[in-house]
Design a protein around this motif. Structure first.
Motif, PDB file in Angstrom:
ATOM      1  N   THR A 102     -47.195 -35.287 -12.057  1.00  0.00           N
ATOM      2  CA  THR A 102     -46.591 -36.218 -11.196  1.00  0.00           C
ATOM      3  C   THR A 102     -46.548 -35.472  -9.707  1.00  0.00           C
ATOM      4  OG1 THR A 102     -45.541 -37.262 -12.522  1.00  0.00           O
ATOM      5  CG2 THR A 102     -44.981 -37.770 -10.288  1.00  0.00           C
ATOM      6  N   ALA A 103     -46.995 -36.167  -8.657  1.00  0.00           N
ATOM      7  CA  ALA A 103     -46.891 -35.619  -7.449  1.00  0.00           C
ATOM      8  C   ALA A 103     -45.510 -34.844  -7.209  1.00  0.00           C
ATOM      9  CB  ALA A 103     -47.559 -36.317  -6.291  1.00  0.00           C
TER      10      ALA A 103
ATOM     11  N   VAL B 176     -54.843 -35.700  -1.709  1.00  0.00           N
ATOM     12  CA  VAL B 176     -55.830 -35.420  -2.814  1.00  0.00           C
ATOM     13  C   VAL B 176     -55.177 -35.916  -4.239  1.00  0.00           C
ATOM     14  CG1 VAL B 176     -57.521 -33.940  -3.925  1.00  0.00           C
ATOM     15  CG2 VAL B 176     -56.566 -33.538  -1.554  1.00  0.00           C
ATOM     16  N   GLU B 177     -55.875 -36.797  -4.868  1.00  0.00           N
ATOM     17  CA  GLU B 177     -55.208 -37.333  -6.012  1.00  0.00           C
ATOM     18  C   GLU B 177     -56.300 -37.223  -7.176  1.00  0.00           C
ATOM     19  OE1 GLU B 177     -53.200 -41.549  -4.841  1.00  0.00           O
ATOM     20  OE2 GLU B 177     -55.321 -41.484  -4.268  1.00  0.00           O
ATOM     21  N   PHE B 178     -55.905 -36.861  -8.565  1.00  0.00           N
ATOM     22  CA  PHE B 178     -56.817 -36.634  -9.421  1.00  0.00           C
ATOM     23  C   PHE B 178     -56.504 -37.740 -10.688  1.00  0.00           C
ATOM     24  CE2 PHE B 178     -56.334 -32.671  -7.516  1.00  0.00           C
ATOM     25  CZ  PHE B 178     -57.750 -31.942  -7.310  1.00  0.00           C
ATOM     26  N   LEU B 179     -57.523 -38.486 -11.004  1.00  0.00           N
ATOM     27  CA  LEU B 179     -57.539 -39.378 -11.586  1.00  0.00           C
ATOM     28  C   LEU B 179     -58.179 -39.463 -13.079  1.00  0.00           C
ATOM     29  CD1 LEU B 179     -57.918 -40.584  -8.685  1.00  0.00           C
ATOM     30  CD2 LEU B 179     -56.773 -42.651  -9.820  1.00  0.00           C
ATOM     31  N   ARG B 180     -57.438 -39.842 -14.281  1.00  0.00           N
ATOM     32  CA  ARG B 180     -58.326 -39.888 -15.631  1.00  0.00           C
ATOM     33  C   ARG B 180     -58.923 -41.189 -15.594  1.00  0.00           C
ATOM     34  NH1 ARG B 180     -55.584 -38.328 -21.162  1.00  0.00           N
ATOM     35  NH2 ARG B 180     -57.368 -38.897 -22.789  1.00  0.00           N
ATOM     36  N   PRO B 181     -59.994 -41.274 -15.940  1.00  0.00           N
ATOM     37  CA  PRO B 181     -60.723 -42.739 -15.931  1.00  0.00           C
ATOM     38  C   PRO B 181     -60.177 -43.662 -17.104  1.00  0.00           C
ATOM     39  CG  PRO B 181     -62.393 -41.051 -15.687  1.00  0.00           C
ATOM     40  CD  PRO B 181     -61.126 -40.438 -15.948  1.00  0.00           C
TER      41      PRO B 181
ATOM     42  N   ALA C 135     -51.921 -35.460 -10.990  1.00  0.00           N
ATOM     43  CA  ALA C 135     -51.421 -34.819  -9.930  1.00  0.00           C
ATOM     44  C   ALA C 135     -51.979 -35.212  -8.380  1.00  0.00           C
ATOM     45  CB  ALA C 135     -51.724 -33.269  -9.968  1.00  0.00           C
ATOM     46  N   THR C 136     -51.025 -35.285  -7.312  1.00  0.00           N
ATOM     47  CA  THR C 136     -51.105 -35.613  -6.289  1.00  0.00           C
ATOM     48  C   THR C 136     -50.902 -34.402  -5.174  1.00  0.00           C
ATOM     49  OG1 THR C 136     -50.962 -37.808  -6.491  1.00  0.00           O
ATOM     50  CG2 THR C 136     -50.866 -37.006  -4.113  1.00  0.00           C
ATOM     51  N   TYR C 137     -51.927 -33.945  -4.437  1.00  0.00           N
ATOM     52  CA  TYR C 137     -51.521 -33.144  -3.534  1.00  0.00           C
ATOM     53  C   TYR C 137     -51.708 -33.471  -1.906  1.00  0.00           C
ATOM     54  CZ  TYR C 137     -52.301 -29.703  -7.053  1.00  0.00           C
ATOM     55  OH  TYR C 137     -52.076 -29.022  -8.623  1.00  0.00           O
ATOM     56  N   VAL C 138     -50.736 -33.088  -1.094  1.00  0.00           N
ATOM     57  CA  VAL C 138     -50.671 -33.480   0.256  1.00  0.00           C
ATOM     58  C   VAL C 138     -51.163 -31.938   0.975  1.00  0.00           C
ATOM     59  CG1 VAL C 138     -49.583 -34.221   2.271  1.00  0.00           C
ATOM     60  CG2 VAL C 138     -49.068 -35.270   0.109  1.00  0.00           C
TER      61      VAL C 138
END
Length: 738
Positions: free
Chosen positions: A12-13, A171-176, A182-185
């Protein structure tokens, strides 16, 4: 701390790790100035455009009103969940700025306490880019250096006006299909994709290159006139080259610099040097390169675990104030520094790990800093240096820029992965025979013996001959260290590796040879037992070798397969001698033909033990050769304060003691090959001349001539040796005569 899964794309971000406010930006943004192009941004206002999937655009429209938005590109950095993300966005530019490559990439570092360590990298090729009046959204599937389920990357960046600071990237990383990880600012850091500190020193009397005006000489229409410095050339590729400290002037000597002297000078004088990966590199403007004519530059730091940190250019060969010379000097500096970024020559890219596609005509058609001007050969039309400069736009090719901007961290940063690859494995198919061959040339690879003892240095001979006695012209760079010949080695395990020389010497000079009935062939001898990947013949068994020569016209000439056997040791003495020969330091000393480097002291001790305790064993001739060649010439080292050059003078007496034995045993057919015997005998003659015995020097050269002047050697070979003997006699008389 890192997330429990050990994967920076999950979890989680943690928005507390990085503020949403805009980051501080470099001063060059304060007045709307584009730091890379050096021009005012000209992005148009007006209607927002919706590019098609994978299309990277700018809003530049001819005749449009004054720009209102900054380009969406550059480097961003943020933290989340124990990881730091260094993000590069490459989807937008301005006229006159770097070419858009339509990519996004990043490097992850795990953080904890006061430490930071590299974790892995990713790149998104050809992402979907959507634009609105207020933001840019970049989406695509990433290629990672590790396995992860969160393969989709989504980057959202607010659009900033010219008078605003750039906004942070989310920046968001997604699982299809849509599971958020995770999210990064990531606040904005720089308009450059990577930043490198560059330290440059020069020897006394050498004037370092400053700048070249591309309008000084004719240039292609698509290449705007501008003043180019070395940092400016890299800035046009999106790389910031920061000049670090002062350009120190260090002591010099009249003789050229050897490979080990250059490495020692780097360790002593490179104030930023460290045996660790870092965005720092050193360039020495040296006088000349010892031992080989035509070497304009060298990336010499390719012999240890932390490579590509140092290179040199040779002022005696590249100096001059006229526009042609200044233009070539710029290319030499940019070219050698390119090797430090892990860029190969234009004709070698397919041999890298990972491989890159070759340009036209086996890479010779590339208009690149990494090609040789004299090698330039387009598929249609005339080639050569004049054609190269008439068409060269003073830039790297697209795949070279892709490597510089978006290559995985360890493949680019100095001191990490070895030059050209993270490993030496290659595809055997790269050395398959061409389907057709109308080159008029034939390449042969052979050895004096079919079987080598375990631990014995493996030396091969290359022969290039014409099959068309009307004559063919090509270059004479036949030694693998010149990198226009490659040797593939299939080991007994089935693994195929590429012999990679310790050093990247750039023989950037046109040396054309005419092969015809009067001189149908040229030869070269090469020690290929040790290179940048260590020892290549580390186990007993059968090896299959094949060489490929890239001719001046782009033809790739492949040799037949050479099979060599490495015998199993049969006694305790055999094992002991193999251990004495096969240490890493011994391999480097043999490849360098001797060295005084303190870092190789134990290797020299091992070779001396072979001479002292096993002087009659066949291995002793190789130890004597390395020792003798090293004794015969001086060794230079620099003091830590760069003010004093210490020169260990030649020791002709010790050189004669060792080389005499090498020549004696080899003339009897029990030592080195004939090409190496030629070298050893001429260096023995030089040692006699240094000692003041010119008569014995000439007698030694006469004995060499008698060895070759027999029916066992072709007449043109005898003539070539006679020319070498006569030239050596003349040089020794001029240097050491009364």
């Amino acid at each position: 701390m890192p997330t429990a899964s050990g994967d920076p794309t999950t979890g989680t971000a943690d928005f507390s790790a990085a503020p949403l406010a805009d980051a501080a930006v470099p001063d060059e943004w304060d007045n709307g100035q584009d730091a890379i192009s050096g021009q005012n941004s000209t992005e148009a206002s007006g209607e927002e455009q919706q590019p098609t999937a994978g299309e990277a655009t700018t809003n530049a429209v001819p005749g449009a009103p004054a720009p209102v938005h900054r380009p969406t590109r550059g480097r961003y950095r943020g933290n989340s969940g124990g990881y730091e993300l260094d993000l590069r966005v490459d989807v937008d530019s301005v006229p006159g700025g770097p070419k858009v490559l339509r990519k996004a990439s990043g490097d992850f570092f795990s953080t904890g306490g006061g430490t930071k360590a590299y974790f892995g990298s990713f790149v998104v090729d050809a992402p979907t880019v959507s634009w609105t009046a207020t933001r840019v959204v970049i989406t695509g599937v990433a290629d990672y250096t590790w396995e992860t389920a969160h393969v989709v990357v989504r980057i959202t960046i607010p659009r900033s006006r010219i008078n605003q600071r750039p906004g942070a990237a989310t920046v968001e990383f997604l699982r299809p299909p849509s599971q958020l990880g995770a999210t990064y600012v990531c606040p904005y850091v720089s308009p450059y994709f990577r930043t490198v500190e560059w330290e440059q020193d020069s020897v006394t009397g050498a004037v370092p290159f400053l700048s070249y005006d591309t309008a000084s000489l004719p240039q292609p229409a698509n290449s705007p006139a501008r003043i180019l410095t070395v940092p400016r050339a890299y800035a046009e590729a999106g790389i910031e080259l920061l000049v670090s400290g002062t350009a120190n002037v260090i002591a010099n000597s009249q003789n050229g610099w050897t490979n080990t002297e250059l490495h020692g000078a780097m360790e002593t004088n490179f104030s930023l040097w460290s045996n660790a990966p870092q965005w720092k590199l050193w360039l020495l403007v040296a006088s000349s390169y010892e031992g080989m004519a035509g070497v304009r530059g060298i990336m010499f730091d390719a012999a240890d675990a932390f490579q590509r940190q140092g290179c040199a250019v040779f002022y005696d060969l590249i100096q001059g104030g006229d526009p042609e010379t200044q233009r070539s000097m710029l290319r030499t500096y940019v070219h050698e520094l390119g090797h430090s970024f892990n860029l190969l020559h234009s004709w070698q890219k397919n041999l890298a790990k990972p491989p890159a596609p070759l340009g036209g005509n086996n890479g010779f058609a590339d208009l690149s800093w990494m090609n040789y001007p004299q090698n330039y050969q387009p598929l249609n039309g005339n080639g050569g240096a004049a054609a190269y400069w008439g068409a060269f736009p003073f830039q790297f090719t697209d795949n070279e820029q892709n490597h510089l901007r978006h290559g995985f961290y360890r493949n680019v940063i100095m001191g990490a992965n070895a030059f050209g690859a993270g490993a030496a494995d290659i595809e055997p198919e790269l050395f398959d025979e061409p389907l057709t061959d109308e080159s008029g040339l034939r390449l042969d690879l052979r050895a004096d013996k079919n079987a080598f003892s375990f631990g014995e240095p493996v030396v091969v001979e290359l022969k290039l001959e014409t099959t068309d006695l009307r004559g063919r012209s090509t270059h004479n760079h036949l030694h693998p260290d010149d990198e226009l010949v490659n040797v593939a080695i299939r080991q007994p395990s089935g693994r195929t590796v590429l012999y990679r020389p310790l050093l990247r010497r750039c023989v950037d000079q046109d040396q054309t040879v005419r092969l015809d009935a009067s001189r149908p062939a040229i030869y070269s001898s090469a020690y290929i037992g040790y290179g940048r990947d260590g020892h290549y013949f580390q186990q007993p068994g059968t090896y299959q070798l094949r060489a490929a020569y890239l001719a001046s016209d782009g033809s790739r000439i492949v040799s037949p397969v050479l099979r060599l056997n490495v015998r199993h040791p049969v006694s305790q003495t055999d094992n002991q001698l193999a251990e004495l020969m096969m240490g890493e330091e011994q391999g480097k000393i043999l490849a360098l033909r001797g060295s005084d480097s303190p870092s190789l002291r134990s290797g020299n001790d091992a070779l001396q033990e072979i001479i002292d305790q096993h002087g009659t064993h066949p291995f002793a001739v190789y130890a004597r050769l390395a020792k003798g060649l090293n004794f015969e010439h001086e060794y230079k080292s620099l003091s830590p304060d760069k003010s004093e050059l210490t020169v260990r003078p030649p020791d002709p007496k010790s050189g004669i003691e060792q080389l005499t034995q090498v020549v004696k045993v080899s003339e009897q057919g029990n030592g080195v090959d004939n090409l190496t015997l030629n070298l050893a005998t001429r260096r023995l003659a030089r040692a006699y001349a240094r000692q003041g015995d010119l008569e014995e020097a000439n007698s030694t050269l006469d004995r060499l001539m008698r060895h070759f002047d027999t029916p066992a050697f072709k007449p043109y070979v005898v003539d070539a040796v006679r020319d070498q003997v006569d030239t050596t006699k003349a040089r020794l008389t001029a240097e050491f005569g009364d």
